[in-house]
Scaffold this active site. Structure first.
Site, mmCIF file in Angstrom:
data_model
loop_
_atom_site.group_PDB
_atom_site.id
_atom_site.type_symbol
_atom_site.label_atom_id
_atom_site.label_comp_id
_atom_site.label_asym_id
_atom_site.label_seq_id
_atom_site.Cartn_x
_atom_site.Cartn_y
_atom_site.Cartn_z
ATOM 1 N N CYS A 33 -67.421 21.853 7.377
ATOM 2 C CA CYS A 33 -66.321 22.128 8.076
ATOM 3 C C CYS A 33 -66.203 23.824 7.837
ATOM 4 O O CYS A 33 -65.138 24.247 8.882
ATOM 5 C CB CYS A 33 -65.027 21.399 7.450
ATOM 6 N N ASP A 35 -65.006 25.344 5.819
ATOM 7 C CA ASP A 35 -64.012 25.891 4.909
ATOM 8 C C ASP A 35 -64.304 26.613 3.536
ATOM 9 O O ASP A 35 -65.375 26.202 3.100
ATOM 10 C CB ASP A 35 -62.784 24.958 4.773
ATOM 11 N N CYS A 59 -58.535 24.462 6.324
ATOM 12 C CA CYS A 59 -57.662 23.792 6.924
ATOM 13 C C CYS A 59 -56.189 23.613 5.922
ATOM 14 O O CYS A 59 -56.360 24.032 4.720
ATOM 15 C CB CYS A 59 -58.046 22.331 7.121
ATOM 16 N N CYS A 103 -61.576 17.982 1.064
ATOM 17 C CA CYS A 103 -60.780 19.199 0.700
ATOM 18 C C CYS A 103 -60.382 19.189 -0.639
ATOM 19 O O CYS A 103 -60.491 20.425 -1.156
ATOM 20 C CB CYS A 103 -59.435 19.269 1.668
HETATM 21 FE FE1 FES Z 1 -62.910 21.020 5.207
HETATM 22 FE FE2 FES Z 1 -60.398 20.826 4.865
HETATM 23 S S1 FES Z 1 -61.471 20.043 6.543
HETATM 24 S S2 FES Z 1 -61.593 21.875 3.591
#
Ligand code: FES
Length: 145
Positions: A33, A35, A59, A103
């Site tokens: 993702c 992040d 996110c 996450c």
């Molecule tokens: Fe990857 Fe939340 S979508 S940390």
């Protein structure tokens, strides 16, 4: 889809920011993702986490999990902080949707990475702490941005 607690920690994140002279910093990322989460720890000479701050580029669930994770480790010993898993993070938030489970893993890894950094800086070994897999090096981070 999100619990009230998730929404609250997303809208009003606790302990967001950075610590100027931290005892340990950990930055982890999720390649899928993209992040990134960074945790700063201020640990006193008795091994108690006096302060903790986070910065998350990610996110909403990542913001909420970082926020609650800081609350779970603040005031704890290094050993107690090590026991804060992604499961405890999810429980403290009253749950997360399945697609957002990773996450919470990022929050656990960020704490571990910061503890790892603290141990390395002080030349100590924390029993049960493994080098975090999601550790992001500064150079890689720049590419992600
Ligand atoms: Fe990857 Fe939340 S979508 S940390």
């Amino acid at each position: 889809m999100y619990t009230k607690k998730v929404m609250d920690h997303f809208a009003n994140p606790r302990n967001m920011g950075e610590i100027e002279k931290p005892s340990g910093v950990g930055t982890v990322g999720n390649a899928k993702c993209g992040d990134i989460m960074r945790m700063y720890l201020d640990i006193d000479e008795n091994g108690i986490i006096q302060d903790v701050k986070f910065k998350t580029f990610g996110c909403g669930a990542a913001v909420a999990t970082s926020s609650i994770a800081t609350e779970l480790v603040k005031g704890k010993t290094v050993e107690e902080a090590l026991k804060v898993t992604n499961k405890s993070v999810v429980e403290a938030l009253d749950g997360l949707p399945p697609v957002k489970m990773h996450c919470s893993l990022l929050a656990e890894e960020a704490i571990h990475a910061a503890l790892w950094d603290y141990a390395e800086r002080n030349g100590i070994k924390i029993e049960g702490l493994k080098k975090p897999k999601g550790d992001v090096h500064e150079e890689e981070e720049e590419i992600v941005y």
